[in-house]
Scaffold this active site. Structure first.
Site, PDB file in Angstrom:
ATOM      1  CG  LEU A   1      -1.851  -1.229   1.317  1.00 54.55           C
ATOM      2  CD1 LEU A   1      -2.716  -1.142   2.582  1.00 54.55           C
ATOM      3  CD2 LEU A   1      -2.735  -1.362   0.073  1.00 54.55           C
ATOM      4  CG  HIS A   2       0.929   3.357  -3.303  1.00 55.33           C
ATOM      5  ND1 HIS A   2      -0.204   4.038  -3.673  1.00 55.33           N
ATOM      6  CD2 HIS A   2       1.070   2.354  -4.207  1.00 55.33           C
ATOM      7  CE1 HIS A   2      -0.708   3.507  -4.759  1.00 55.33           C
ATOM      8  NE2 HIS A   2       0.038   2.459  -5.111  1.00 55.33           N
TER       9      HIS A   2
ATOM     10  CD  GLU B   1     -11.496   9.310 -11.610  1.00 52.12           C
ATOM     11  OE1 GLU B   1     -10.634  10.214 -11.627  1.00 52.12           O
ATOM     12  OE2 GLU B   1     -12.707   9.516 -11.766  1.00 52.12           O
ATOM     13  CE  LYS B   2      -1.075   3.419 -11.449  1.00 54.17           C
ATOM     14  NZ  LYS B   2      -1.419   1.981 -11.301  1.00 54.17           N
TER      15      LYS B   2
ATOM     16  CD  GLN C   1      -9.366  -2.641 -11.173  1.00 59.93           C
ATOM     17  OE1 GLN C   1      -8.654  -3.595 -11.382  1.00 59.93           O
ATOM     18  NE2 GLN C   1      -9.172  -1.818 -10.158  1.00 59.93           N
TER      19      GLN C   1
ATOM     20  CD  GLN D   1      -6.340  -8.678  -9.964  1.00 61.53           C
ATOM     21  OE1 GLN D   1      -7.264  -8.873  -9.182  1.00 61.53           O
ATOM     22  NE2 GLN D   1      -5.865  -7.455 -10.176  1.00 61.53           N
TER      23      GLN D   1
ATOM     24  NE  ARG E   1       2.687  -4.463 -12.338  1.00 62.94           N
ATOM     25  CZ  ARG E   1       1.390  -4.682 -12.198  1.00 62.94           C
ATOM     26  NH1 ARG E   1       0.574  -3.660 -12.072  1.00 62.94           N
ATOM     27  NH2 ARG E   1       0.914  -5.907 -12.184  1.00 62.94           N
TER      28      ARG E   1
ATOM     29  N   GLY F   1      -1.736   6.339  -2.696  1.00 70.42           N
ATOM     30  CA  GLY F   1      -2.894   6.192  -3.584  1.00 70.42           C
ATOM     31  C   GLY F   1      -3.969   5.356  -2.910  1.00 70.42           C
ATOM     32  CG  HIS F   2      -3.238   1.221  -2.213  1.00 75.36           C
ATOM     33  ND1 HIS F   2      -1.888   1.139  -2.433  1.00 75.36           N
ATOM     34  CD2 HIS F   2      -3.814   0.384  -3.114  1.00 75.36           C
ATOM     35  CE1 HIS F   2      -1.642   0.291  -3.409  1.00 75.36           C
ATOM     36  NE2 HIS F   2      -2.801  -0.185  -3.857  1.00 75.36           N
TER      37      HIS F   2
HETATM   38  P1  AMP Z   1      -4.167  -2.461  -6.377  1.00 75.54           P
HETATM   39  O1  AMP Z   1      -3.688  -2.804  -5.001  1.00 75.54           O
HETATM   40  O2  AMP Z   1      -3.083  -2.046  -7.301  1.00 75.54           O
HETATM   41  O3  AMP Z   1      -5.113  -3.490  -6.934  1.00 75.54           O
HETATM   42  O4  AMP Z   1      -5.044  -1.156  -6.202  1.00 75.54           O
HETATM   43  C1  AMP Z   1      -6.123  -1.111  -5.299  1.00 75.54           C
HETATM   44  C2  AMP Z   1      -6.926   0.129  -5.566  1.00 75.54           C
HETATM   45  O5  AMP Z   1      -6.123   1.278  -5.370  1.00 75.54           O
HETATM   46  C3  AMP Z   1      -7.443   0.186  -7.018  1.00 75.54           C
HETATM   47  O6  AMP Z   1      -8.782   0.648  -7.014  1.00 75.54           O
HETATM   48  C4  AMP Z   1      -6.506   1.161  -7.651  1.00 75.54           C
HETATM   49  O7  AMP Z   1      -7.081   1.841  -8.751  1.00 75.54           O
HETATM   50  C5  AMP Z   1      -6.237   2.118  -6.504  1.00 75.54           C
HETATM   51  N1  AMP Z   1      -5.001   2.862  -6.743  1.00 75.54           N
HETATM   52  C6  AMP Z   1      -3.778   2.360  -7.032  1.00 75.54           C
HETATM   53  N2  AMP Z   1      -2.891   3.356  -7.260  1.00 75.54           N
HETATM   54  C7  AMP Z   1      -3.586   4.518  -7.133  1.00 75.54           C
HETATM   55  C8  AMP Z   1      -3.247   5.896  -7.269  1.00 75.54           C
HETATM   56  N3  AMP Z   1      -2.017   6.294  -7.583  1.00 75.54           N
HETATM   57  N4  AMP Z   1      -4.227   6.804  -7.070  1.00 75.54           N
HETATM   58  C9  AMP Z   1      -5.487   6.425  -6.769  1.00 75.54           C
HETATM   59  N5  AMP Z   1      -5.871   5.142  -6.622  1.00 75.54           N
HETATM   60  C10 AMP Z   1      -4.938   4.209  -6.800  1.00 75.54           C
END
Ligand code: AMP
Length: 281
Positions: free
Chosen positions: A33-34, A148-149, A153, A61, A187, A36-37
């Site tokens: 997690l970062h 929205e990144k 999806q 996936q 990533r 964004g999450h």
């Molecule tokens: P993931 O763990 O990559 O599957 O992401 C989980 C959720 O976090 C998904 O809905 C992503 O779109 C969202 N997410 C990932 N990176 C960002 C970001 N930089 N800004 C906003 N949401 C993000």
């Protein structure tokens, strides 16, 4: 913050919350997690009585098995971030818990899943629909939060929700970026120092293209973005398409939609980065 690895225990806890008429928000994640999450978690915590966050690296996936093996896993750090962001329930199941039997369901996701990421990552969106539909069924959230990144999806999930008539409100949250514009992604940690310096060219080029899009055709804008990024050594655009932000279908002329969104995937060395931007037409 409660932490559950069992579906049964999680459901027992949530049954009490529902009985007390509490609203439930769900943020599905794959961990590492970062910020964004974190922005999704904070919003969910603000808008709901219970903020459930799932942390599960979903094998169905991943079309690239090496990507699955090397996907970063940082559960302890994730829990610290979640607690600080207001998560009340972390759900961290094993693969066996989520898939006691292989999931053979095939979702008819239609046109939104047949462009851009769809053909390039065979099975990816079906895997996303499998895990998200399971999570919705287990948690039965009032609201579910997505970034929205991963622009396409969100359209796919909305389509799945429609297909299954699920009573959940899908909330789309804006992209969180580094100060140089690079969209935050798990990533990004795979980029070398050199690649990390170059990667912001993606967001910067998209932003530039918005400033002059008013006087250019769709094709001119697409060519500009692809050529600018491809001129940087070690960077290669896989695709850049400008689509209707609802149907995900590529447009040829600005007049075709009130909501044009440019979606890009770029290889920075071997690291596959995605980003997108809305054109305010
Ligand atoms: P993931 O763990 O990559 O599957 O992401 C989980 C959720 O976090 C998904 O809905 C992503 O779109 C969202 N997410 C990932 N990176 C960002 C970001 N930089 N800004 C906003 N949401 C993000």
């Amino acid at each position: 913050m409660k932490v559950f690895d069992s579906i049964k225990d999680l459901q027992q806890y949530l049954a009490d919350a529902k009985w007390e008429n509490k609203t439930i928000g769900l943020v599905p994640t794959m961990g590492a997690l970062h910020k964004g999450h974190e922005s999704l978690v904070r919003r969910s915590a603000k808008e709901n009585d219970e903020c459930v966050v799932s942390v599960f690296v979903n094998p169905t996936q991943f079309n690239d098995k090496n990507d699955l093996i090397t996907y970063p896993r940082t559960v302890e750090k994730d829990c610290e971030l979640l607690e600080a962001a207001g998560c009340t329930v972390a759900f961290i199941p094993s693969e066996k818990e989520m898939y006691p039997k292989p999931d053979t369901r095939v979702f008819k996701l239609g046109a939104v899943a047949e462009v851009m990421e769809g053909p390039r990552r065979p099975g990816h969106f079906n895997g996303v629909a499998q895990i998200v539909s399971k999570l919705f069924d287990i948690v039965k959230p009032d609201n579910a939060y997505f970034g929205e990144k991963d622009f396409q999806q969100i359209a796919v999930i909305r389509q799945m929700v429609k297909l299954l008539n699920l009573p959940v409100n899908i909330v789309a949250c804006p992209i969180v970026r580094e100060s140089d514009g690079l969209a935050l992604s798990s990533r990004n940690t795979r980029l070398t120092e050199e690649q990390r310096k170059k990667a912001p060219v993606i967001a910067q080029t998209l932003r530039e293209s918005v400033t002059f899009a008013a006087h250019k055709s769709v094709k001119e804008v697409i060519d500009y973005v692809i050529n600018t990024i491809n001129s940087v050594p070690d960077m290669e655009v896989e695709y850049y398409e400008i689509v209707d932000g609802y149907s995900m279908q590529p447009i040829q002329h600005w007049s075709e939609t009130a909501y044009p969104v440019g979606c890009i995937t770029v290889y920075c060395g071997k690291v596959r980065l995605i980003d997108n931007i809305a054109y305010g037409k």
